[in-house]
Motif scaffolding. Structure first.
Motif, short mmCIF file in Angstrom:
data_model
loop_
_atom_site.label_atom_id
_atom_site.label_comp_id
_atom_site.label_asym_id
_atom_site.label_seq_id
_atom_site.Cartn_x
_atom_site.Cartn_y
_atom_site.Cartn_z
N SER C 23 0.82 -1.21 0.00
CA SER C 23 0.00 0.00 0.00
C SER C 23 0.85 1.26 0.00
O SER C 23 0.33 2.37 -0.08
CB SER C 23 -0.91 0.02 1.23
OG SER C 23 -0.13 0.25 2.39
N GLY C 24 2.15 1.07 0.15
CA GLY C 24 3.02 2.23 0.07
C GLY C 24 3.07 3.06 1.33
O GLY C 24 3.56 4.17 1.34
N ILE C 25 2.53 2.52 2.38
CA ILE C 25 2.55 3.28 3.63
C ILE C 25 3.80 2.92 4.43
O ILE C 25 4.05 1.74 4.69
CB ILE C 25 1.34 2.94 4.51
CG1 ILE C 25 0.05 3.23 3.79
CG2 ILE C 25 1.43 3.64 5.85
CD1 ILE C 25 -0.61 4.51 4.16
N VAL C 26 4.56 3.90 4.79
CA VAL C 26 5.70 3.67 5.67
C VAL C 26 5.47 4.50 6.92
O VAL C 26 5.12 5.68 6.84
CB VAL C 26 7.03 4.07 5.00
CG1 VAL C 26 8.19 3.76 5.92
CG2 VAL C 26 7.20 3.32 3.69
N LEU C 27 5.61 3.87 8.04
CA LEU C 27 5.30 4.57 9.29
C LEU C 27 6.59 4.83 10.07
O LEU C 27 7.08 3.94 10.77
CB LEU C 27 4.33 3.73 10.11
CG LEU C 27 3.00 3.48 9.37
CD1 LEU C 27 2.27 2.30 9.98
CD2 LEU C 27 2.15 4.72 9.41
N PRO C 28 7.14 6.00 9.94
CA PRO C 28 8.42 6.29 10.60
C PRO C 28 8.24 6.33 12.11
O PRO C 28 7.16 6.65 12.62
CB PRO C 28 8.78 7.68 10.07
CG PRO C 28 7.47 8.31 9.75
CD PRO C 28 6.55 7.20 9.34
N PRO C 35 2.24 5.75 14.84
CA PRO C 35 1.03 5.58 14.03
C PRO C 35 1.07 4.21 13.36
O PRO C 35 2.12 3.68 13.05
CB PRO C 35 1.11 6.69 13.00
CG PRO C 35 2.52 7.11 12.97
CD PRO C 35 3.11 6.78 14.30
N GLN C 37 -1.17 1.43 10.63
CA GLN C 37 -2.26 1.20 9.69
C GLN C 37 -2.95 -0.10 10.07
O GLN C 37 -2.30 -1.11 10.34
CB GLN C 37 -1.69 1.11 8.27
CG GLN C 37 -2.80 1.08 7.23
CD GLN C 37 -2.25 1.01 5.83
OE1 GLN C 37 -1.05 1.00 5.62
NE2 GLN C 37 -3.15 0.96 4.85
N ILE C 65 -5.54 4.89 10.20
CA ILE C 65 -4.29 5.21 10.89
C ILE C 65 -4.65 5.42 12.36
O ILE C 65 -5.56 6.19 12.67
CB ILE C 65 -3.68 6.53 10.34
CG1 ILE C 65 -3.37 6.43 8.84
CG2 ILE C 65 -2.45 6.92 11.14
CD1 ILE C 65 -2.17 5.56 8.50
N ILE C 89 -8.17 6.87 16.71
CA ILE C 89 -8.08 6.71 15.26
C ILE C 89 -7.96 8.09 14.66
O ILE C 89 -8.79 8.97 14.91
CB ILE C 89 -9.31 5.95 14.71
CG1 ILE C 89 -9.35 4.54 15.32
CG2 ILE C 89 -9.27 5.89 13.18
CD1 ILE C 89 -10.53 3.71 14.87
N LEU C 90 -6.89 8.31 13.88
CA LEU C 90 -6.59 9.66 13.39
C LEU C 90 -7.25 9.95 12.04
O LEU C 90 -7.73 11.06 11.82
CB LEU C 90 -5.07 9.83 13.26
CG LEU C 90 -4.25 9.49 14.50
CD1 LEU C 90 -2.76 9.59 14.19
CD2 LEU C 90 -4.60 10.42 15.65
N ALA C 91 -7.24 8.95 11.17
CA ALA C 91 -7.75 9.20 9.82
C ALA C 91 -8.12 7.88 9.16
O ALA C 91 -7.64 6.82 9.55
CB ALA C 91 -6.69 9.92 8.98
N ILE C 92 -9.01 7.98 8.18
CA ILE C 92 -9.37 6.83 7.34
C ILE C 92 -8.58 6.97 6.05
O ILE C 92 -8.42 8.07 5.52
CB ILE C 92 -10.89 6.83 7.04
CG1 ILE C 92 -11.67 6.79 8.37
CG2 ILE C 92 -11.27 5.65 6.16
CD1 ILE C 92 -13.18 6.92 8.19
N ILE C 93 -8.04 5.84 5.54
CA ILE C 93 -7.30 5.85 4.29
C ILE C 93 -8.24 5.43 3.17
O ILE C 93 -8.86 4.36 3.25
CB ILE C 93 -6.11 4.86 4.33
CG1 ILE C 93 -5.20 5.19 5.53
CG2 ILE C 93 -5.31 4.90 3.03
CD1 ILE C 93 -4.18 4.11 5.80
N LYS C 94 -8.39 6.28 2.18
CA LYS C 94 -9.30 5.94 1.08
C LYS C 94 -8.55 5.88 -0.25
O LYS C 94 -7.56 6.55 -0.45
CB LYS C 94 -10.42 6.97 1.00
CG LYS C 94 -11.30 6.95 2.23
CD LYS C 94 -12.75 7.10 1.89
CE LYS C 94 -13.59 6.79 3.14
NZ LYS C 94 -14.95 7.27 3.06
#
Lengths: 94, 94, 94, 94, 94, 94, 94
Positions: C23-28, C35, C37, C65, C89-94
């Motif tokens: 999904s290309g999400i990297v969580l530093p 954070p 996913q 997230i 929960i901070l945000a929904i990924i769409k």
């Protein structure tokens, strides 16, 4: 280019050391918070802040005493501003 | 693929160092919170947050000053975003 | 056998490392909260929580997230779930 | 001889290690709070707790996941009970 | 000579070790709060406490489990009492 | 010359060691707060305190048990008084 | 040139040591807060403070006992003032 503070925030510009001396204000060191003299540059709209109605009591041009540690410094086009919440302003100097 | 912030949260994208220099904003180090300049990417719907009505005051595209430590960094498709609560945005730069 | 979260709690299932990469999400790493996913598995009924009306804004199947440190890990029939409050929960990924 | 919890408190009896294994629940160590599986033994009347109306959502016989550190252990006639506030119960296992 | 507790406070008298053994209650050490068995000696009037209506749920003569660290010990005519807020009473033993 | 306490504050005068012995009150050391026996000297008007209606429940001349650490000592014309909030008074001794 | 305190703040001027001695007030050291005798110089307008109605109860010229650590010292034209919230004033001396 200018700063528009949100809600109950106020943008301040610290009075320079020279001015401070002229006005006869000396601000001795305090352990928990250092009071500061500053000029009000911009005032937020107030309104409902954290569920409570806040009415702004200072206006642009007022000279005020504020608690330094509550604010955030921002430098914009070579001028340093401090953004505080109105609640961190202790008194107006008249 | 995009982030839809919940309630009173705002998705920010930090302005790059180059841009920061161009705009003339310099953000000096502060002990408690580091103010940051960022662009608003997405704005939550507001509404009742923690039992209190919150009205969103920023909109997509605004340049804002925010308090860094309050936010959470998320990297999505090679872009780093910061998710903050609107209350951590101090002022809009106009 | 399943988990029915109480009030404003949400049961999450972390996306696996492989999926995260896809999904290309990297969580530093962040100092205060990491954070994450995750997929929403079950959503509490909301209602009056701590004296305040909470309306659930996420639904089963959403990718979100969230702030890791706020949650509690539970392993049920070889699957690890995380139970968080919706406010984490901070945000929904769409 | 039995325990009648006050207000929004709930009396729990931890499921024994054997039972825990049978049900397939494994509770990994967490730094801040150790989730636990338990059976609900007695439920307080709810009502106004700390100025807020609390409605009890668990009932005697429910199997629940709770946060261990919030509770108080009491041994009564050779049985160990844990008294928690309902808010420390995260989910019902069905 | 007697103690009349104010607002939502309750005067307790700890059950002696002998009695505790007879009743079969054993109170294992807990890290944060040591539960204790005690008899209710006097009950405050309740009413508005800290802006919230509190209704007293225990009565003189009840045997209760309470959290020790919340209370204050007072010795009056050779008897030691503990004054707690009703909220520090976890359950009634019946 | 006398002290008029504001809002929900109460002026106390500690009973002397001799008196304490006579009355049979012994106050054992407690780690968090040292209960103290004192006479009520003056009572504030009560009213709205911190946004909540407070009704004064003690009166001049009452003997009370209070939590020492909450109060402030003041010496006026060779007498030491303690100013506490009514909420720091645990019980009236009758 | 004078200080106009905001909301529920009060400007005090500490009574000098000589005066303190004359009035017979001795203020012993306390660990958490040092009570102080002072004269009221200016009183804020009160009103809604932090969402709660505050009515000012002191007036210019009152001699008061206050808690030192809550205030902020300001020197204006060679005079040192202390700005406190009214809630930090414990009693009026009459």
């Amino acid at each position: 280019m200018k700063l528009e503070p949100l809600s109950d925030r106020v943008v301040l510009k610290q009075l320079e050391a020279e001015e401070t001396t002229k006005s006869g204000i000396v601000l001795p060191g305090a352990e928990k918070e250092k009071p500061q003299q500053a000029e009000v540059i911009a005032v937020g709209p107030g309104g409902v802040v954290d569920g409570k109605e806040v009415k702004m009591q200072v206006k642009k041009g007022d000279n005020v005493i504020y608690s330094k540690y509550a604010g955030t410094e921002v430098k914009l086009e070579d001028t340093t501003y401090i953004i505080v919440k109105q609640n961190d302003i202790l008194a107006i100097i008249k």
